[in-house]
Design a protein around this motif. Structure first.
Motif, PDB file in Angstrom:
ATOM      1  N   ALA A 144       0.827  -1.212   0.000  1.00 16.18           N
ATOM      2  CA  ALA A 144       0.000   0.000   0.000  1.00 16.18           C
ATOM      3  C   ALA A 144       0.858   1.258   0.000  1.00 16.18           C
ATOM      4  O   ALA A 144       0.476   2.277  -0.591  1.00 16.18           O
ATOM      5  N   ASP A 145       2.024   1.210   0.650  1.00 20.74           N
ATOM      6  CA  ASP A 145       2.913   2.364   0.690  1.00 20.74           C
ATOM      7  C   ASP A 145       3.433   2.726  -0.706  1.00 20.74           C
ATOM      8  O   ASP A 145       3.882   3.860  -0.926  1.00 20.74           O
ATOM      9  N   SER A 146       3.387   1.761  -1.614  1.00 19.33           N
ATOM     10  CA  SER A 146       3.875   1.999  -2.981  1.00 19.33           C
ATOM     11  C   SER A 146       2.723   2.243  -3.953  1.00 19.33           C
ATOM     12  O   SER A 146       2.856   2.008  -5.159  1.00 19.33           O
ATOM     13  N   TRP A 147       1.588   2.724  -3.437  1.00 23.74           N
ATOM     14  CA  TRP A 147       0.408   2.901  -4.278  1.00 23.74           C
ATOM     15  C   TRP A 147       0.647   3.808  -5.488  1.00 23.74           C
ATOM     16  O   TRP A 147       0.054   3.574  -6.544  1.00 23.74           O
ATOM     17  N   PRO A 148       1.515   4.855  -5.411  1.00 25.77           N
ATOM     18  CA  PRO A 148       1.713   5.681  -6.622  1.00 25.77           C
ATOM     19  C   PRO A 148       2.274   4.867  -7.793  1.00 25.77           C
ATOM     20  O   PRO A 148       1.905   5.104  -8.954  1.00 25.77           O
ATOM     21  N   ILE A 149       3.153   3.908  -7.500  1.00 26.43           N
ATOM     22  CA  ILE A 149       3.725   3.072  -8.558  1.00 26.43           C
ATOM     23  C   ILE A 149       2.653   2.188  -9.165  1.00 26.43           C
ATOM     24  O   ILE A 149       2.546   2.053 -10.396  1.00 26.43           O
ATOM     25  N   VAL A 150       1.838   1.568  -8.295  1.00 27.45           N
ATOM     26  CA  VAL A 150       0.784   0.678  -8.761  1.00 27.45           C
ATOM     27  C   VAL A 150      -0.205   1.447  -9.635  1.00 27.45           C
ATOM     28  O   VAL A 150      -0.576   1.003 -10.729  1.00 27.45           O
TER      29      VAL A 150
END
Length: 266
Positions: free
Chosen positions: A82-88
């Motif tokens: 979830a912390d990497s949501w911008p990448i996803v």
């Protein structure tokens, strides 16, 4: 355009069990669901037509990917993903559109053309397997707006995933590592997070074609080979520490290249 069903070989449970186990083990060895290896077997051994193969492969891949994400939660918690949501979100913006268009193109292609497209893409994946799978995480190649624009790679990956009925991990993982600087383990989980909704979109588009009826005609076969693939993936993951990459990756790439030739000539 639709493809007719091929029934030259019976969907024998023993053959499905053995094929699923081998496919899953191969996928587990390289950290994927094994869909790239499942594809030529569905065509060459079980004699499904091209579009039917892609649809069945997509259904099986959905099962494997949906179970793989929680399986990995012990190593890569959902909070980290979830912390990497911008990448996803960046990759999903392109991959969802690509999946819809790719599935639409597949339903309109002649069988002979689709076989050739599949063969070319299997060859490309073999090359990526050799060149990109061992990429080291570090600083991303791009940042800021340039990185957002580069997320268009998701569009291409979505097309490939839809046309082959795969999750697209072998293309997503190098993209996440090289473009976004993700750790290889995190990249595997982020890949699954991108793949799942992308595959659902492609699957939804395929459901509008008459060939989608292959799912109903082969429910038992589909569930058996998908379930055994999951077990095989687990076994392949355990074998990963035994088989050296120097031998493993070239061997798997050769398998894909041989499969590409057979599919091209099908």
């Amino acid at each position: 355009m639709t493809n007719g069903a091929h029934t030259l070989l019976p969907r024998h449970p023993a053959a499905a069990f053995g094929g699923g186990a081998i496919i899953g083990a191969l996928g587990g060895l390289i950290g994927l669901g094994g869909a790239e290896f499942r594809l030529p077997i569905l065509i060459g051994f079980f004699n499904f037509a091209a579009l039917e193969t892609v649809i069945l492969n997509k259904a099986m891949s959905l099962v494997v990917v949906a179970t793989a994400l929680p399986f990995r939660a012990g190593t890569i918690p959902f909070g980290v993903i979830a912390d990497s949501w911008p990448i996803v979100i960046n990759l999903l913006a392109g991959s969802l559109i690509g999946a819809w268009f790719g599935a639409g193109w597949a339903t309109r292609l002649r069988s002979e053309t689709l076989y050739k497209v599949i063969a070319i893409m299997l060859t490309a994946i073999a090359i990526v397997l050799i060149m990109g799978h061992d990429a080291a995480a570090g600083q991303p190649l791009l940042s800021g707006m340039a990185q957002v624009v580069a997320g268009v790679a998701g569009f291409v990956i979505g097309i490939v995933a839809a046309l082959l009925g795969v999750a697209g991990g072998e293309l997503l993982i190098p993209t996440l590592v090289l473009l976004f600087g993700a750790d290889i383990k995190l990249a595997g989980s982020l890949s699954l997070a991108v793949s799942l909704p992308t595959m659902v979109v492609g699957f939804t588009r395929y459901s509008r074609d008459q060939s989608f009826s292959v799912i109903g005609r082969n429910k038992s076969f589909l569930l058996l080979i998908a379930a055994v693939s999951i077990v095989g993936t687990f076994i392949g993951g355990k074998l990963l520490g035994i088989v050296p990459n120097a031998v493993l990756l070239p061997a798997l790439a050769i398998i894909l290249l041989i499969s590409a030739v057979k599919v091209w000539r099908h």
